[in-house]
Write an enzyme that holds these catalytic residues in place. Structure first.
Site, short mmCIF file in Angstrom:
data_model
loop_
_atom_site.label_atom_id
_atom_site.label_comp_id
_atom_site.label_asym_id
_atom_site.label_seq_id
_atom_site.Cartn_x
_atom_site.Cartn_y
_atom_site.Cartn_z
N LEU A 98 1.01 -1.18 0.00
CA LEU A 98 0.01 0.04 -0.04
C LEU A 98 0.88 1.21 0.01
O LEU A 98 1.89 1.08 0.63
CB LEU A 98 -0.96 0.08 1.28
CG LEU A 98 -1.91 -1.09 1.31
CD1 LEU A 98 -2.80 -0.97 2.86
CD2 LEU A 98 -2.81 -1.08 0.17
N ASN B 237 -4.77 -1.08 -9.41
CA ASN B 237 -4.75 -2.12 -8.79
C ASN B 237 -4.30 -1.79 -7.33
O ASN B 237 -3.17 -1.26 -6.96
CB ASN B 237 -4.13 -3.31 -9.25
CG ASN B 237 -4.61 -4.58 -8.67
OD1 ASN B 237 -5.63 -4.93 -8.01
ND2 ASN B 237 -3.76 -5.61 -9.11
N TYR C 162 3.72 -0.19 -9.40
CA TYR C 162 3.54 -1.09 -10.46
C TYR C 162 2.56 -0.21 -11.44
O TYR C 162 2.91 -0.22 -12.69
CB TYR C 162 2.78 -2.22 -10.03
CG TYR C 162 2.96 -3.25 -11.34
CD1 TYR C 162 4.03 -3.92 -11.91
CD2 TYR C 162 1.56 -3.56 -11.67
CE1 TYR C 162 3.89 -4.95 -12.58
CE2 TYR C 162 1.33 -4.55 -12.81
CZ TYR C 162 2.66 -5.41 -13.34
OH TYR C 162 2.39 -6.26 -14.47
#
Ligand code: NAD
Length: 446
Positions: free
Chosen positions: A295, A346, A352
């Site tokens: 996170l 996501n 990423y």
């Protein structure tokens, strides 16, 4: 290999039980095998423009069983809906509803393909509305189809013929088993560049292709698929993956290059190896990628920086070397692997997502730089693909990710590889700066 649940509910008792309990009912998808027919069953070419007649003639030339009008209760392999002359949203009703009358006659693993024009260059609001309407209609229809059937669209630039080389190339790709896990997507054909291959089964004959991250997973599948299609392979991976890399390179009778792509001289090393060992360089597939999920609240600099360094900064630096090289001038191809995480986002993947969003931005911007030497650059964005990486996900999250798409199953590395092989071919010469999702029409996010 297709997951066990999909195999179980595809036939016999398992199929019956899944239907009664209202469980997801994925089917084993029709995937490309050399020598297999392009499509089984008749193809209905719907639409009354001259462009539709030309498409029907082209399909007849491929030896397909073509219909211009549906016959009652005949099972169809595909419907090609040609909508290249729309002027107003009101023009959509008749052709779309006519095709709608045949939807119940689609065979398992059938294809619905629209051929229309890009709304971006429309000369009036009503034309733009009609063209954009095709987008919403097709993506909705893709969600209605069952039994492995897919719906995808081809968008033509203004004035481009429905039978221009890459329109036919894209049509062949969407009809075939090569596009098994591509659903609800559009490919824009921007120019009349490109040509259909002399040998249909070896579209990459004579080409030299570099694949990064080729030691395993999707990269190994890309190496195998480009080799099957006729290319000579340079398989690249980090020295720590040397044994696996050597075995993939041997399998595809190519050469191995142990290299960390984030090294400053990676571009130079790739070009030097390809030219010294194989005499040329035509295709570069940027597949190598890493995840370091956290996170954002828990993200540290090392995790953030390593993902950016490998997934996008390395591609940018290698591309700069390619664009400077005299050895990358003969209609070259670059294909990058992005991810749906870079489009829809996501949880736990801000680093990423930034890197894969970066790949998409890079591809769109680099397209113009490739144009002077008839080169193209495109990206594929995989969704949930069955690999070692996804096999390690917790069961409940994995099952949810696997089923939340229109085809109710994960894709295979081969599905990503097939899309890359098409974009790397001469048939895709008129397609550049595009991002093709290979995600079974993922239902979550954009
Ligand atoms: N598996 C999926 O569901 C999925 C979904 C979307 C996108 N992708 C993308 O597809 C690509 C391949 O994914 P995968 O699942 O096969 O991953 P993987 O981890 O199985 O394979 C990646 C390969 O890249 C190599 N590699 C990593 N860093 C490198 C470096 N610095 N230099 C050279 N090689 C390096 C690794 O050694 C490995 O062999 C990645 O770009 C990934 O982000 C995967």
């Amino acid at each position: 290999m297709t997951d066990k649940y999909t195999q179980m509910v595809s036939r016999g008792l398992g199929k019956d039980v899944a239907r009664r309990l209202g469980l997801p009912q994925p089917v084993v998808l029709r995937r490309y095998e050399p020598g297999a027919p392009l499509i089984t069953g008749p193809v209905l070419v719907s639409g009354d423009s001259a462009g539709a007649d030309d498409v029907a003639t082209a399909l007849l030339g491929w030896g397909l069983d073509v219909r211009r009008n549906a016959l009652p209760r005949e099972k169809l392999g595909a419907i090609v809906l040609v909508l290249d002359a729309l002027q107003h949203p009101g023009d959509l009703g008749k052709p779309v509803l006519t095709a709608g009358g045949s939807m119940r006659d689609l065979a398992a693993n059938a294809r619905v393909i629209t051929i229309s024009r890009t709304p971006l260059s429309a000369s009036s609001p009503s034309i733009a509305a009609a063209r954009q309407g095709v987008d919403g209609m097709l993506r909705s229809l893709a969600k209605e189809l069952r039994s492995g059937a897919t719906a995808n669209g081809i968008l033509l630039a203004e004035e481009l013929a429905t039978t221009s080389p890459s329109a036919l190339g894209a049509l062949r790709f969407f009809l075939s088993g090569r596009s098994a896990y591509v659903d609800g997507q559009f490919l824009t054909v921007a120019s009349a560049s490109g040509s259909m291959p002399a040998e249909t089964e070896k579209p990459l004959a004579g080409k030299v292709a570099v694949v990064t991250g080729a030691a395993r997973g999707i990269g190994a599948a890309i190496a195998r698929t480009l080799h099957r299609d006729g290319a000579k392979i340079v398989a690249v991976d980090i020295p720590a993956a040397g044994d696996h890399l050597a075995s993939v390179a041997n399998e595809v009778r190519g050469t191995a290059l142990q290299l960390d792509i984030s090294n400053d001289d990676a571009g130079h090393r790739i070009i030097e190896h390809a030219v010294e060992r194989h005499g040329r360089l035509d295709i570069v597939v940027h597949n190598a990628g890493i995840t370091r999920d956290r996170l954002l609240a828990n993200m540290d600099e090392a995790r953030w920086n390593s993902v950016i360094a490998v997934n996008i900064a390395a591609q940018l630096r290698i591309n700069e070397a390619l664009l400077r090289s005299e050895h990358f001038r003969d209609s070259p191809r670059i294909v990058s692997v992005a991810s749906t995480s870079g489009i829809a986002g996501n949880r736990g993947q801000t680093n990423y997502g930034a890197s894969k969003g970066g790949v998409i931005g890079m591809v769109r911007s680099t397209a113009a730089l490739m144009q002077p030497f008839h080169g193209t650059i495109n990206a594929v964005a995989p969704g949930f693909i069955e690999t070692e990486m996804t096999a390690r996900m917790p069961l409940a999250i994995r099952e949810a990710a696997r089923r939340l798409n229109s085809l109710k199953q994960g894709g295979l590395p081969q599905d990503v590889a097939e899309a890359i092989a098409f974009l790397a071919s001469d048939a895709a010469g008129g397609i550049s700066g595009e991002v093709l999702r290979v995600c079974g029409q993922q239902l979550v996010g954009a």
